[in-house]
Design an enzyme around this catalytic site. Structure first.
Site, mmCIF file in Angstrom:
data_model
loop_
_atom_site.group_PDB
_atom_site.id
_atom_site.type_symbol
_atom_site.label_atom_id
_atom_site.label_comp_id
_atom_site.label_asym_id
_atom_site.label_seq_id
_atom_site.Cartn_x
_atom_site.Cartn_y
_atom_site.Cartn_z
ATOM 1 N N CYS A 102 0.862 -1.180 0.000
ATOM 2 C CA CYS A 102 0.000 0.000 0.000
ATOM 3 C C CYS A 102 0.897 1.228 0.000
ATOM 4 O O CYS A 102 2.087 1.134 0.307
ATOM 5 C CB CYS A 102 -0.900 0.010 1.228
ATOM 6 S SG CYS A 102 -2.257 1.212 1.072
ATOM 7 N N CYS A 104 -0.087 4.264 1.619
ATOM 8 C CA CYS A 104 -0.435 5.269 2.631
ATOM 9 C C CYS A 104 0.661 5.491 3.676
ATOM 10 O O CYS A 104 0.798 6.579 4.212
ATOM 11 C CB CYS A 104 -1.762 4.947 3.307
ATOM 12 S SG CYS A 104 -1.770 3.415 4.238
ATOM 13 N N CYS A 112 -3.825 6.305 0.143
ATOM 14 C CA CYS A 112 -3.325 5.022 -0.338
ATOM 15 C C CYS A 112 -2.930 5.044 -1.810
ATOM 16 O O CYS A 112 -2.702 3.997 -2.410
ATOM 17 C CB CYS A 112 -4.375 3.930 -0.098
ATOM 18 S SG CYS A 112 -4.798 3.752 1.650
ATOM 19 N N LYS A 177 -12.585 -4.384 2.397
ATOM 20 C CA LYS A 177 -12.015 -3.501 3.413
ATOM 21 C C LYS A 177 -12.939 -2.300 3.577
ATOM 22 O O LYS A 177 -13.149 -1.523 2.639
ATOM 23 C CB LYS A 177 -10.630 -3.037 2.963
ATOM 24 C CG LYS A 177 -9.981 -2.100 3.959
ATOM 25 C CD LYS A 177 -8.573 -1.756 3.527
ATOM 26 C CE LYS A 177 -7.923 -0.803 4.498
ATOM 27 N NZ LYS A 177 -6.581 -0.427 4.060
ATOM 28 N N ARG A 199 -10.889 8.194 3.521
ATOM 29 C CA ARG A 199 -10.666 7.121 2.541
ATOM 30 C C ARG A 199 -11.973 6.585 1.959
ATOM 31 O O ARG A 199 -12.021 5.502 1.404
ATOM 32 C CB ARG A 199 -9.915 5.968 3.211
ATOM 33 C CG ARG A 199 -8.570 6.342 3.804
ATOM 34 C CD ARG A 199 -7.652 5.137 3.835
ATOM 35 N NE ARG A 199 -6.649 5.157 4.877
ATOM 36 C CZ ARG A 199 -5.565 5.915 4.869
ATOM 37 N NH1 ARG A 199 -5.359 6.784 3.906
ATOM 38 N NH2 ARG A 199 -4.696 5.817 5.865
ATOM 39 N N GLU A 215 -16.803 -7.295 -4.444
ATOM 40 C CA GLU A 215 -15.362 -6.987 -4.361
ATOM 41 C C GLU A 215 -14.542 -8.278 -4.261
ATOM 42 O O GLU A 215 -13.487 -8.406 -4.883
ATOM 43 C CB GLU A 215 -15.074 -6.115 -3.127
ATOM 44 C CG GLU A 215 -15.603 -4.691 -3.233
ATOM 45 C CD GLU A 215 -14.699 -3.772 -4.063
ATOM 46 O OE1 GLU A 215 -13.709 -4.249 -4.641
ATOM 47 O OE2 GLU A 215 -15.008 -2.573 -4.132
ATOM 48 N N LYS A 230 -12.079 -7.029 6.608
ATOM 49 C CA LYS A 230 -11.461 -6.154 7.587
ATOM 50 C C LYS A 230 -12.330 -4.932 7.828
ATOM 51 O O LYS A 230 -12.801 -4.351 6.847
ATOM 52 C CB LYS A 230 -10.103 -5.748 7.009
ATOM 53 C CG LYS A 230 -9.362 -4.690 7.739
ATOM 54 C CD LYS A 230 -8.108 -4.405 6.985
ATOM 55 C CE LYS A 230 -7.450 -3.222 7.636
ATOM 56 N NZ LYS A 230 -6.404 -2.687 6.858
ATOM 57 N N TYR A 295 -3.057 -8.494 16.562
ATOM 58 C CA TYR A 295 -1.952 -8.004 17.385
ATOM 59 C C TYR A 295 -1.817 -8.834 18.662
ATOM 60 O O TYR A 295 -0.847 -8.696 19.389
ATOM 61 C CB TYR A 295 -2.168 -6.518 17.730
ATOM 62 C CG TYR A 295 -2.299 -5.676 16.471
ATOM 63 C CD1 TYR A 295 -1.166 -5.282 15.771
ATOM 64 C CD2 TYR A 295 -3.553 -5.327 15.961
ATOM 65 C CE1 TYR A 295 -1.280 -4.544 14.596
ATOM 66 C CE2 TYR A 295 -3.677 -4.589 14.793
ATOM 67 C CZ TYR A 295 -2.541 -4.203 14.113
ATOM 68 O OH TYR A 295 -2.656 -3.492 12.947
#
Ligand code: PBG
Length: 304
Positions: A102, A104, A112, A177, A199, A215, A230, A295
């Site tokens: 990406c 960004c 992006c 996304k 965005r 998509e 996401k 994470y």
């Protein structure tokens, strides 16, 4: 015996943030326990992840300098490219290295893609993403993961990889996304807050489920091997519909905001962190995800 869903260590992908320098390990304010790390520190973090059995990491790069086109993204000597080489040298095939493709993190305006007349220009951006993906492939990435949401970029990256003799390199595309408030803390970690606008012109409206399926269909047609939904928890219905509709591996990204909410509430003693994490990840698997980008990967794997 009767439990229908389990979360295994081998379902988890750990995101990491690479910055220039040596010996750097800056904690991200809004994400306690998550760090921006220089290449040497990343290699140690990946070794710790590998020790507890995590099969893959996802790298984001924060370059020394940003410019309007994000040119450091395709610098063969950029931070991500250096990190990929160093991790592969240290770990071999023990850990798969996935790279975020990406712009960004690399553009001075934080969008992006490249800007023409005040908006992100789709096709010129695709050309730059191709250069970035090829550079990651040359560095030794095992999978490339375009996260920009430009139209046609999966097909463009696929044919460029094929032509450059990387026909075996899989593409994990951020297919569905959404334009989400839950990316807030990530933008601090990746230093990628848009300097104007938002965005919404390239990420999806949170209200649209059918559009997510379109998509995903497009990305698969263009050659995506794995698709990502996401964020994860607010979009479990989308995870379920994608898994039901397409016979392909589906990843869900438990994003920065999902992480920070659990961290903040547990820091206040309002929620039991371990149980909240286990319940969230189990729900994501139950919805149909084959793998989860989180994470919390190392914490979960360490307590497994
Ligand atoms: C952007 C990108 C974003 C995330 C992954 N890749 C942020 C955005 O679109 O602003 C977010 C991940 C997270 O919030 O943890 N290329």
């Amino acid at each position: 015996m009767l439990r229908e869903t389990t979360v295994g260590v081998d379902d988890l992908i750990l995101p990491l943030f690479v910055v220039p320098g040596r010996g750097v390990r800056n904690e991200v304010g809004a994400m306690p326990g998550v760090f921006q790390e220089s290449v040497d520190a990343i290699v140690d973090s990946v070794a710790r992840a590998a020790d507890v059995g995590i099969p893959a990491v996802l790298l984001f790069g924060i370059p020394e300098a940003k410019d309007p086109t994000g040119s450091h993204a395709w610098d063969d000597d950029g931070v991500v490219q250096q990190a990929v080489r160093a991790i592969k040298e240290a770990q071999g095939d023990q850990v798969m290295v996935i790279t975020d493709v990406c712009l960004c993190e690399y553009t001075d305006h934080g969008h992006c893609g490249v800007i023409h007349d005040g908006d992100v220009a789709n096709d010129p951006t695709c050309g730059l993403l191709v250069k970035e993906a090829l550079s990651h492939a040359r560095a030794g990435a095992d999978i490339v993961a375009p996260s920009d949401m430009m139209d046609g970029r999966v097909g463009a990256i696929r044919s460029a990889l094929d032509e450059a003799d990387f026909s075996d390199l899989p593409i994990m595309s951020y297919a569905a996304k959404f334009c989400s408030a839950f990316y807030g803390p990530f933008r601090e970690a990746a230093e990628s807050t848009p300097q104007f606008g938002d965005r919404r012109t390239y990420q999806m409206d949170p209200a649209n489920g059918l559009e997510a399926l379109r998509e995903v269909a497009l990305d698969l047609e263009e050659g995506a091997d794995i698709v990502i939904v996401k964020p994860a928890l607010p979009y479990l219905d989308v995870v379920q519909r994608v898994k039901a509709e397409f016979e392909c591996p589906v990843a869900a990204y438990q994003v920065s905001g999902e992480y920070s909410m659990i961290k903040a509430a547990s820091a206040n003693g309002w929620i039991d962190e371990e149980r909240a994490v286990a319940e969230s990840l189990t729900s994501i698997k139950r919805a149909g995800a084959d793998m989860i980008i989180t994470y919390y990967a190392v914490d979960v794997a360490s307590s497994a």
